[in-house]
Design a protein around this motif. Structure first.
Motif, PDB file in Angstrom:
ATOM      1  N   PRO A  39       0.698  -1.418   0.169  1.00 14.62           N
ATOM      2  CA  PRO A  39       0.050   0.156  -0.050  1.00 14.62           C
ATOM      3  C   PRO A  39       0.563   1.163   0.165  1.00 14.62           C
ATOM      4  O   PRO A  39       2.135   1.158  -0.040  1.00 14.62           O
ATOM      5  N   GLN A  40       0.247   2.544  -0.055  1.00 13.34           N
ATOM      6  CA  GLN A  40       0.530   3.324  -0.103  1.00 13.34           C
ATOM      7  C   GLN A  40       1.446   3.555   1.007  1.00 13.34           C
ATOM      8  O   GLN A  40       1.356   3.737   2.388  1.00 13.34           O
ATOM      9  N   ARG A  41       3.066   4.206   1.974  1.00 22.15           N
ATOM     10  CA  ARG A  41       3.511   3.843   2.783  1.00 22.15           C
ATOM     11  C   ARG A  41       5.174   4.140   2.179  1.00 22.15           C
ATOM     12  O   ARG A  41       5.915   4.135   1.030  1.00 22.15           O
ATOM     13  N   PHE A  42       6.218   4.420   3.085  1.00 22.45           N
ATOM     14  CA  PHE A  42       7.490   5.445   2.868  1.00 22.45           C
ATOM     15  C   PHE A  42       8.065   4.635   2.122  1.00 22.45           C
ATOM     16  O   PHE A  42       8.528   5.203   1.048  1.00 22.45           O
ATOM     17  N   GLU A  43       8.482   2.430   2.028  1.00 20.19           N
ATOM     18  CA  GLU A  43       8.625   1.778   1.702  1.00 20.19           C
ATOM     19  C   GLU A  43       8.670   1.568   0.207  1.00 20.19           C
ATOM     20  O   GLU A  43       9.394   0.775  -0.535  1.00 20.19           O
ATOM     21  N   THR A  44       7.626   1.581  -0.224  1.00 23.71           N
ATOM     22  CA  THR A  44       6.732   1.766  -1.709  1.00 23.71           C
ATOM     23  C   THR A  44       7.516   2.798  -2.737  1.00 23.71           C
ATOM     24  O   THR A  44       8.528   2.565  -3.081  1.00 23.71           O
ATOM     25  N   PHE A  65      -4.625  -6.661  -5.354  1.00 29.29           N
ATOM     26  CA  PHE A  65      -5.282  -8.208  -6.293  1.00 29.29           C
ATOM     27  C   PHE A  65      -4.950  -9.828  -5.567  1.00 29.29           C
ATOM     28  O   PHE A  65      -4.128  -9.817  -4.315  1.00 29.29           O
ATOM     29  N   ARG A  66      -5.638 -10.493  -5.712  1.00 30.40           N
ATOM     30  CA  ARG A  66      -5.653 -12.041  -5.474  1.00 30.40           C
ATOM     31  C   ARG A  66      -4.072 -12.928  -6.257  1.00 30.40           C
ATOM     32  O   ARG A  66      -3.866 -12.570  -7.231  1.00 30.40           O
ATOM     33  N   PRO A  86       3.933  -8.484   5.242  1.00 35.83           N
ATOM     34  CA  PRO A  86       2.797  -9.721   4.961  1.00 35.83           C
ATOM     35  C   PRO A  86       2.109 -10.403   4.773  1.00 35.83           C
ATOM     36  O   PRO A  86       1.501 -11.741   3.984  1.00 35.83           O
ATOM     37  N   ASP A  87       0.815  -9.137   4.493  1.00 43.57           N
ATOM     38  CA  ASP A  87      -0.136  -9.381   3.808  1.00 43.57           C
ATOM     39  C   ASP A  87       0.485 -10.216   2.465  1.00 43.57           C
ATOM     40  O   ASP A  87      -0.959 -10.715   1.509  1.00 43.57           O
ATOM     41  N   LEU A 106      11.744  -9.566  -0.416  1.00 46.86           N
ATOM     42  CA  LEU A 106      11.646  -8.593   0.719  1.00 46.86           C
ATOM     43  C   LEU A 106      10.778  -7.792   1.515  1.00 46.86           C
ATOM     44  O   LEU A 106      10.025  -7.371   0.701  1.00 46.86           O
ATOM     45  N   CYS A 107      10.466  -8.376   2.780  1.00 48.80           N
ATOM     46  CA  CYS A 107       8.915  -8.322   3.327  1.00 48.80           C
ATOM     47  C   CYS A 107       8.728  -6.958   4.693  1.00 48.80           C
ATOM     48  O   CYS A 107      10.295  -7.088   5.472  1.00 48.80           O
ATOM     49  N   CYS A 108       8.518  -6.065   4.640  1.00 46.37           N
ATOM     50  CA  CYS A 108       8.373  -4.923   5.365  1.00 46.37           C
ATOM     51  C   CYS A 108       6.862  -5.143   6.867  1.00 46.37           C
ATOM     52  O   CYS A 108       6.517  -6.415   6.623  1.00 46.37           O
TER      53      CYS A 108
END
Length: 171
Positions: A39-44, A65-66, A86-87, A106-108
């Motif tokens: 989603p829209q966040r710093f890491e994006t 998306f699924r 994680p989602d 890579l996972c936030c």
């Protein structure tokens, strides 16, 4: 509840320089695809900037998306790395066997099995030494059509396209 976080351009630069260095150490090169499922966040923003700094091609994916939509886009794009949370990983993990090009995830926020923690990866990485020499016409982003008239198709956009796309990101 919305969480508001302020950050500086220096933080964006430092984070994207380090992530670009980490991606390069993972073997990401000019022209390779890096998918971003956040989603829209710093890491994006950091992930997209790091991708551009390498001359790699960003593949923005929607957190709406699924499995089937993600599998198609990740497979067709040939993404080597996925930056997600994680989602997002919950939807991609069962597809891992059908995505032979995907080398690393890579996972936030946490690092579920099969992923690397984005925050610690950035913290350990050596910043990129030099930016890729790209022109306005070099490819920067692979955006997929909606797929309402058949399978979604990728539309490759040049760097000149990126400033016009920035309005779709809230920083």
């Amino acid at each position: 509840e919305w969480q508001v976080r302020s950050f500086t351009f220096d933080e964006l630069k430092a984070g994207s320089d380090r992530l670009a260095g980490a991606l390069a150490a993972m073997g990401v090169e000019r022209g390779d695809r890096v998918a971003v499922l956040l989603p829209q966040r710093f890491e994006t923003a950091v992930a997209h900037l790091a991708t551009f700094k390498l001359g790699a091609i960003g593949v923005p994916l929607s957190s709406l998306f699924r499995a089937q939509a993600l599998e198609h886009r990740l497979s067709v794009s040939g993404s080597k790395v996925l930056v997600t949370d994680p989602d997002g990983w919950r939807h991609v993990a069962p597809l891992r066997g059908s995505l032979p090009d995907l080398r690393a995830v890579l996972c936030c926020d946490s690092a579920p099995a099969g992923t690397h923690d984005l925050k610690s990866t950035i913290a350990r990485a050596r910043p990129i030494d030099a930016l890729a020499d790209t022109s306005a016409e070099d490819p920067a982003m692979l955006v997929f059509t909606s797929g309402t008239m058949g399978l979604p198709r990728g539309a490759l956009h040049a760097h000149r396209f990126v400033p016009g796309r920035l309005g779709s990101f809230e920083l």
